[in-house]
Design a protein around this motif. Structure first.
Motif, PDB file in Angstrom:
ATOM      1  N   LEU A 179       0.831  -1.205   0.000  1.00  0.00           N
ATOM      2  CA  LEU A 179       0.000   0.000   0.000  1.00  0.00           C
ATOM      3  C   LEU A 179       0.864   1.254   0.000  1.00  0.00           C
ATOM      4  O   LEU A 179       0.542   2.244  -0.668  1.00  0.00           O
TER       5      LEU A 179
ATOM      6  N   GLY B 140      -3.771   8.580  -6.597  1.00  0.00           N
ATOM      7  CA  GLY B 140      -4.667   7.430  -6.594  1.00  0.00           C
ATOM      8  C   GLY B 140      -5.413   7.179  -7.883  1.00  0.00           C
ATOM      9  O   GLY B 140      -5.996   6.106  -8.066  1.00  0.00           O
TER      10      GLY B 140
ATOM     11  N   ASP C 194     -10.859  -7.152   3.079  1.00  0.00           N
ATOM     12  CA  ASP C 194     -10.011  -5.963   3.128  1.00  0.00           C
ATOM     13  C   ASP C 194      -8.958  -6.038   4.229  1.00  0.00           C
ATOM     14  O   ASP C 194      -7.910  -5.397   4.139  1.00  0.00           O
TER      15      ASP C 194
ATOM     16  N   SER D  80      -5.182  -4.317   4.762  1.00  0.00           N
ATOM     17  CA  SER D  80      -4.948  -3.418   5.887  1.00  0.00           C
ATOM     18  C   SER D  80      -6.047  -3.590   6.918  1.00  0.00           C
ATOM     19  O   SER D  80      -7.243  -3.590   6.563  1.00  0.00           O
TER      20      SER D  80
ATOM     21  N   LEU E  95      -8.083  -0.109   7.536  1.00  0.00           N
ATOM     22  CA  LEU E  95      -9.068   0.349   6.559  1.00  0.00           C
ATOM     23  C   LEU E  95     -10.170  -0.685   6.434  1.00  0.00           C
ATOM     24  O   LEU E  95      -9.901  -1.880   6.314  1.00  0.00           O
TER      25      LEU E  95
ATOM     26  N   LEU F 265     -15.542   3.952   2.883  1.00  0.00           N
ATOM     27  CA  LEU F 265     -14.157   3.648   3.221  1.00  0.00           C
ATOM     28  C   LEU F 265     -13.868   4.205   4.619  1.00  0.00           C
ATOM     29  O   LEU F 265     -13.652   5.409   4.783  1.00  0.00           O
TER      30      LEU F 265
ATOM     31  N   VAL G 174     -11.568   4.489   7.969  1.00  0.00           N
ATOM     32  CA  VAL G 174     -10.153   4.386   8.293  1.00  0.00           C
ATOM     33  C   VAL G 174      -9.955   4.807   9.740  1.00  0.00           C
ATOM     34  O   VAL G 174     -10.724   5.614  10.277  1.00  0.00           O
TER      35      VAL G 174
ATOM     36  N   ALA H  19      -4.584  11.682   2.000  1.00  0.00           N
ATOM     37  CA  ALA H  19      -4.803  10.246   2.191  1.00  0.00           C
ATOM     38  C   ALA H  19      -6.232   9.862   1.825  1.00  0.00           C
ATOM     39  O   ALA H  19      -6.477   8.832   1.184  1.00  0.00           O
TER      40      ALA H  19
ATOM     41  N   ARG I  56      -7.283   7.265  -1.270  1.00  0.00           N
ATOM     42  CA  ARG I  56      -8.047   6.035  -1.033  1.00  0.00           C
ATOM     43  C   ARG I  56      -9.233   5.924  -1.979  1.00  0.00           C
ATOM     44  O   ARG I  56      -9.431   4.910  -2.644  1.00  0.00           O
TER      45      ARG I  56
ATOM     46  N   THR J 287     -15.617   8.931   3.971  1.00  0.00           N
ATOM     47  CA  THR J 287     -15.329   8.892   2.541  1.00  0.00           C
ATOM     48  C   THR J 287     -16.210   7.809   1.919  1.00  0.00           C
ATOM     49  O   THR J 287     -16.238   6.674   2.405  1.00  0.00           O
TER      50      THR J 287
END
Length: 344
Positions: A22, A84, A116, A120, A123, A138, A140, A150, A154, A202
């Motif tokens: 990542l 991204g 997922d 990570s 996340l 999403l 985090v 960031a 993502r 997000t």
């Protein structure tokens, strides 16, 4: 079957972490933005050796240091979006591969939601069905929540992968967790959808019709490698494949979603579970023996190749978690998967 993926090693007293790839996704693009890779690594307190180890997991505190360094060294407010927006599925490793091999975009996102944690455990991808559409959220952990670059990276990366899978994708809405910036043209150009700033999370909204769109055939490096390995492992001994051969093929396809039960496997082969057991007995084997044999043949080849982390190999072979795979591998070969990889 839901699978709980446990990181292969403790990182800073159970601090959340993600696979090194990542961070590589970001750093491999950083030069085109005029930033120094070496300086960013120094400020994040990371080194190249860590990043090139497929098993290494980067703690979320180091990831946050990296993003803060990126923000401090650039005058580009949309740098996260730029980093991204051309990410490809293969960069996510095995999880990207199973997304590519899904039938529809909805199935690909469901698999990402399910697995997922392999990529990570800081996340979490959540799918939330709405009327005629689904929110892809999403989530985090806190060290990264307030970092605009960031967040942009993502969501842009996941939208890019979705477009890679099915082609042009008309999002219904995009939500970003910070105040609206002075200039939003680049967001409008990339997302091609209404963008709502100041959201709690997000997220982006995909229509039900788009979720049903088929995934296009992708000639990915990892996919090609795994297909080649499958040809080596699954070739029948003669021109008349046995029931054992048929089960090995089905297991190879199904194991990333967990070990199928005997009834499901038999139904897929067009017979009852009792008939399947009888035919396996006639061939001098059992379902359990076929599973163990396939895993013992595939595991060394996957580890020697070096592209997948041990946790990803465990996932591909249908183990409940990496520690179960490590115990089984040690019992079979006398060493841990990581020691085998270093000496192979």
């Amino acid at each position: 079957m839901s699978m709980r993926i446990v990181p292969p090693a403790k990182v800073e007293a159970e601090e959340a972490s993600g696979l090194a790839r990542l961070v590589l996704m970001v750093l491999d693009r950083i030069a085109r933005c005029g930033l120094s890779r070496e300086e960013l690594l120094r400020q994040a307190r990371l080194d190249e050796a860590q990043l090139r180890d497929p098993d290494h997991r980067i703690p979320i505190s180091a990831v946050a240091r990296l993003w803060r360094a990126i923000a401090a060294h650039t005058t580009q407010p949309t740098i996260g979006l730029r980093l991204g927006k051309d990410v490809r599925a293969r960069e996510f490793g095995l999880v990207g591969y199973v997304m590519v091999c899904s039938k529809t975009l909805g199935e690909a996102l469901t698999r990402l939601d399910r697995y997922d944690r392999i990529v990570s455990d800081a996340l979490n991808i959540e799918l939330d069905a709405a009327a005629g559409a689904t929110w892809v959220r999403l989530h985090v952990q806190s060290p990264l929540q307030a970092l605009r670059p960031a967040a942009d990276a993502r969501v842009a990366a996941l939208v890019s992968v979705c477009r890679e899978l099915v082609g042009p994708l008309q999002l219904l809405t995009v939500r970003l967790p910070y105040r609206e910036p002075p200039h939003t043209a680049e967001y409008d150009e990339f997302f091609r959808a209404p963008v709502e700033f100041g959201s709690l999370a997000t997220a982006f909204l995909v229509s039900a019709d788009d979720l049903e769109r088929p995934v296009a055939q992708c000639d990915e490096t990892l996919a090609g490698y795994l297909d080649h390995l499958a040809q080596q492992l699954l070739v029948p001994a003669d021109d008349r494949p046995t029931v054992r051969d048929q089960i090995r093929r089905r297991l190879w396809a199904d194991l990333p979603d967990g070990v199928p039960d005997l009834t499901t496997l038999a139904r897929g082969l067009g017979m009852s579970s009792r008939t399947l057991q009888r035919r396996l007995r006639d061939e001098g084997t059992t379902f359990h023996q076929v599973l163990v044999e396939l895993r013992r043949e595939a595991a060394p080849a996957l580890l020697r190749d070096g592209r997948l982390a041990v946790s990803e190999v465990a996932f591909l072979l249908g183990y409940e978690d990496p520690s179960s795979f490590q115990r089984a591998f040690r019992d079979a070969f006398g060493v841990s998967p990581r020691v085998f990889r270093r000496t192979a």
